[in-house]
Scaffold this motif. Sequence first.
Motif, PDB file in Angstrom:
ATOM      1  N   VAL A 234       0.797  -1.205  -0.047  1.00  0.00           N
ATOM      2  CA  VAL A 234       0.075  -0.078   0.197  1.00  0.00           C
ATOM      3  C   VAL A 234       1.077   1.254  -0.056  1.00  0.00           C
ATOM      4  O   VAL A 234       1.617   1.387   1.061  1.00  0.00           O
ATOM      5  N   VAL A 236       1.100   4.817   0.462  1.00  0.00           N
ATOM      6  CA  VAL A 236       0.533   5.526   1.495  1.00  0.00           C
ATOM      7  C   VAL A 236       1.112   7.118   1.026  1.00  0.00           C
ATOM      8  O   VAL A 236       2.068   7.318   1.306  1.00  0.00           O
ATOM      9  N   GLN A 263      -2.835   5.056  -2.456  1.00  0.00           N
ATOM     10  CA  GLN A 263      -3.612   5.923  -1.453  1.00  0.00           C
ATOM     11  C   GLN A 263      -3.242   7.347  -1.577  1.00  0.00           C
ATOM     12  O   GLN A 263      -2.286   7.763  -1.219  1.00  0.00           O
ATOM     13  N   HIS A 284      -7.670   8.547   0.130  1.00  0.00           N
ATOM     14  CA  HIS A 284      -7.550   8.190   1.709  1.00  0.00           C
ATOM     15  C   HIS A 284      -6.684   9.165   2.294  1.00  0.00           C
ATOM     16  O   HIS A 284      -5.750   9.820   1.593  1.00  0.00           O
ATOM     17  N   PHE A 286      -4.326   9.894   5.337  1.00  0.00           N
ATOM     18  CA  PHE A 286      -3.446   9.079   6.283  1.00  0.00           C
ATOM     19  C   PHE A 286      -3.786   9.422   7.518  1.00  0.00           C
ATOM     20  O   PHE A 286      -3.095   8.858   8.454  1.00  0.00           O
ATOM     21  N   GLN A 290      -6.858   3.580   8.631  1.00  0.00           N
ATOM     22  CA  GLN A 290      -6.202   2.792   7.447  1.00  0.00           C
ATOM     23  C   GLN A 290      -7.309   1.653   6.983  1.00  0.00           C
ATOM     24  O   GLN A 290      -7.367   0.900   7.981  1.00  0.00           O
ATOM     25  N   LYS A 293      -6.482  -3.652   5.808  1.00  0.00           N
ATOM     26  CA  LYS A 293      -5.803  -4.540   6.916  1.00  0.00           C
ATOM     27  C   LYS A 293      -5.031  -5.493   6.514  1.00  0.00           C
ATOM     28  O   LYS A 293      -5.417  -6.063   5.504  1.00  0.00           O
ATOM     29  N   TYR A 298       3.310  -1.488   4.209  1.00  0.00           N
ATOM     30  CA  TYR A 298       2.677  -0.330   3.969  1.00  0.00           C
ATOM     31  C   TYR A 298       3.823   0.566   3.584  1.00  0.00           C
ATOM     32  O   TYR A 298       4.951   0.764   4.589  1.00  0.00           O
ATOM     33  N   GLN A 318      -1.838   4.812  12.900  1.00  0.00           N
ATOM     34  CA  GLN A 318      -3.052   4.413  12.058  1.00  0.00           C
ATOM     35  C   GLN A 318      -2.446   3.226  11.426  1.00  0.00           C
ATOM     36  O   GLN A 318      -3.264   2.338  11.146  1.00  0.00           O
ATOM     37  N   LEU A 319      -1.307   3.218  10.800  1.00  0.00           N
ATOM     38  CA  LEU A 319      -1.019   2.122  10.310  1.00  0.00           C
ATOM     39  C   LEU A 319      -0.334   0.819  11.014  1.00  0.00           C
ATOM     40  O   LEU A 319      -0.610  -0.189  10.583  1.00  0.00           O
ATOM     41  N   ALA A 322      -3.455  -1.200  11.506  1.00  0.00           N
ATOM     42  CA  ALA A 322      -3.860  -1.978  10.638  1.00  0.00           C
ATOM     43  C   ALA A 322      -2.926  -3.161  10.206  1.00  0.00           C
ATOM     44  O   ALA A 322      -3.390  -4.077   9.444  1.00  0.00           O
TER      45      ALA A 322
END
Length: 402
Positions: A234, A236, A263, A284, A286, A290, A293, A298, A318-319, A322
């Motif tokens: 992902v 980010v 994202q 999204h 950040f 997140q 999952k 990430y 937040q990461l 997830a």
Amino acid sequence: MVVNKPRLQVLLNDVSAYGRAFLEDDESARSALVTQARALLAELENPNETITWLAWAEPTRRAALEIAIAIGLFPQLTSPRTASQLSMTCKTSSRLMERLLRHLVATSVIVKSGPSSFAATPLSRALCDPTCSAALTWSSGLPAPVLARLPAYLAESRYREPQDPSKGPFQFAFNTDMTPWQWAATQKGLPQAFSQHMSGYHAERPSWMDEGFYPVRTRLGDGMKSRDNEVLIVDVGGGLGHDLEELKTKCPGLAAKGRLVLQELRQTARSAKMSRPWLEVIEHDFFKPQPIKNARTYYMHSVLHDWSDENCKRILRQLKAAMEPSYSKILINENVVPETGASWKMTSLDWIMMATGASAERTETQWRELITSVGLRVEGIWTKDPSCESLIEVTRDEVARL
């Protein structure tokens, strides 16, 4: 002027040694040769010469470069041209063109190729490329005016490091409540200049996906689960998806093992989807939970240096929430500033980040403190060139407390 002869002799020896190595096709010697040549110049110049260069040459060369770019001068120098020819082609007065060319020669941007003709250099040829010249456009539009007001801001704040990105040097310089990115979006051509500048900035620099940098296939591929809909990476805040495209190109076997997800905020996400239709793009923010999952990776490239420590902690938490323990990783592609011997590239960017976003480039100690403060663990830091970005691999630490 008193010259430190032992120091001068060391520098001369170093320049000679690195110069011979470079002439013998040792490309790795080039960077060291440039560094030692700069040190030699600093040793040879007397203080008045250096001060005069700083006060006169640097600002006037910068202005001359921007004017030359604006009138399309450099593409006209594919072959030697006279001032009169260039004046007609670029639609300037003859006197102005003569003064412009004279200063560009004096400051080593172009060369005099004959009694009345001028020719290109590698620098002027590079400035024909918008991804190179955009660095000057972007800098003049945003960082430069803020840096010019930074001394006044720091004096008013009694020389305290900026911490609040909503009330920092940028807002002080432009008398605005907007963030730099909100403000830049209102300025014609500035977002495009920044995007082009970033493309040029990353060109020909070491990439963590290159052989001999970070062991991509083993660190990410080995142990990867083969469950349905598995997400490999992902990206980010990944801009237009340049890094995911690079991964797909350089590591096709690994990229085929799982989904590649970008994202971004709405406007950038839409642009990314238009420029790379194959991308899986999700809108999204950040700072919010997140939505994907248990991804294998990430990834954030030059994201955290835009933010203060407290905001970075919000992003990392937040990461962390997830991540799948003992499986998910965070890869942080950022500068890791050496405690000693830091390059001018990193220290300059550090000051730009302080001025524009009340943020910073970080040392290894600072990165480790930031990451461990939210219950994450640094598994390793990979660096190919100490003047370029590193890759920090992070996992979830089940023992550490928030």
